[in-house]
Scaffold this active site. Structure first.
Site, PDB file in Angstrom:
ATOM      1  N   TYR A   1       2.697   6.875   2.911  1.00  0.00           N
ATOM      2  CA  TYR A   1       1.670   5.969   2.404  1.00  0.00           C
ATOM      3  C   TYR A   1       1.398   4.851   3.412  1.00  0.00           C
ATOM      4  O   TYR A   1       0.245   4.538   3.723  1.00  0.00           O
ATOM      5  CB  TYR A   1       2.130   5.394   1.065  1.00  0.00           C
ATOM      6  CG  TYR A   1       1.110   4.541   0.357  1.00  0.00           C
ATOM      7  CD1 TYR A   1       0.029   5.126  -0.304  1.00  0.00           C
ATOM      8  CD2 TYR A   1       1.237   3.157   0.325  1.00  0.00           C
ATOM      9  CE1 TYR A   1      -0.902   4.345  -0.973  1.00  0.00           C
ATOM     10  CE2 TYR A   1       0.303   2.367  -0.342  1.00  0.00           C
ATOM     11  CZ  TYR A   1      -0.762   2.966  -0.997  1.00  0.00           C
ATOM     12  OH  TYR A   1      -1.690   2.183  -1.649  1.00  0.00           O
TER      13      TYR A   1
ATOM     14  N   SER B   1      -4.147  -1.130   2.037  1.00  0.00           N
ATOM     15  CA  SER B   1      -3.105  -1.645   1.159  1.00  0.00           C
ATOM     16  C   SER B   1      -2.398  -2.801   1.847  1.00  0.00           C
ATOM     17  O   SER B   1      -2.377  -2.880   3.085  1.00  0.00           O
ATOM     18  CB  SER B   1      -2.086  -0.552   0.840  1.00  0.00           C
ATOM     19  OG  SER B   1      -0.937  -1.093   0.200  1.00  0.00           O
TER      20      SER B   1
END
Length: 277
Positions: free
Chosen positions: A169, A156
């Site tokens: 995350y 990401s």
């Protein structure tokens, strides 16, 4: 079909919908046969529905419409033995393995790090980090048997810059960079290339759900999709709010193709400039 991946077999996790389905279809368009798995069941800490049997069947339909073979199975990336069995079955049916897209992942539990509950943290790390390790571990012997190949791990943009209220995350997605670099070194003698891709916000169910809307519009009691879209203006320096799954699929095609035959150990942003913004 341009055939950049003709004769190759690709393994994609999380293939029932979203990015995973896009990757399956795009790689099939380039000539690859597909092995894919999906959990086919909801995850209590993830605030949106996961793929279903009907979703996976639609992925199969779209790949077969391109006259490519596909083996699609239920498997949870947290379960190494189940994941390995599904992949082994697919390789036995299709004959080889050349490409891996470690795509399966979740977003959940938006909160400051000291307010995250234990299960939310554990699910995130187990799926987004350990699940990718399981995927590469199961795939490596098959890639070696094929004489090499490509592994692309979906990380990401937050792994390149960090973000608040998603410590679990960020930790998982940043950990994937370390995993990728280690694998790139370990597997280079086997002609297996390993890279990460780093998307900005993508148009999938992982993004289009009420908890995400609330993160972007905490000022509203019941924010809508339109409110969310409005709040994403300016998110990326390049003037686009969200990217399409196929933008990532195209990157995976490139990294899996002979055009990238010496590309390994890199972080490949597909982020409309978000990491530098």
């Amino acid at each position: 079909m341009t055939g950049r991946l003709e004769g190759k077999v690709a393994f994609i996790t999380g293939g029932a919908k979203g990015q995973g389905r896009s990757h399956a279809v795009r790689l099939a368009q380039e000539g690859a046969d597909i092995i894919t798995v999906d959990i086919l069941g909801d995850i209590p800490t993830a605030p949106y529905p996961q793929g279903t049997e009907a979703d996976l069947a639609e992925t199969v339909r779209q790949v077969e419409a391109l006259d490519r073979r596909i083996i699609a199975k239920q498997a949870d990336v947290r379960d190494y033995e189940g994941l390995k069995a599904a992949l082994d079955e697919g390789v036995a049916a299709l004959g080889r393995l050349d490409i891996v897209s470690a795509n399966a992942g979740i977003v959940s539990g938006f909160a400051p790090s000291d307010q995250l509950d234990e299960q939310t943290w554990r699910d995130m790390i187990d799926i987004n980090l350990t699940g990718v390790w399981h995927t590469t571990k199961a795939a490596t012997p098959h890639l070696r048997a094929s004489g090499g190949g490509s592994i692309t791990i979906t990380s990401s943009v937050v792994a390149l810059k960090a973000a608040q209220n998603v410590a679990h995350y960020v930790a998982a997605k940043t950990g994937l960079i370390g995993l990728m670099r280690t694998l790139a070194l370990e597997l280079a003698p086997d002609r297996i290339r390993v890279n990460t891709i780093h998307p900005t916000t993508v148009k999938t169910d992982m993004t289009f759900n009420e908890p995400t809307y609330r993160v972007f519009r905490p000022d509203l009691e019941n924010p809508t999709e339109e409110d969310f879209i409005e709040a994403t203006h300016g998110l990326n320096p390049y003037p686009i709010n969200l990217i399409d799954p196929v933008d990532l699929s195209n990157a995976i095609v490139f990294l899996a193709s002979d055009e990238a035959r010496y590309v390994t150990g890199i972080e490949f942003p597909v982020d409309a400039g978000n990491a530098i913004g």
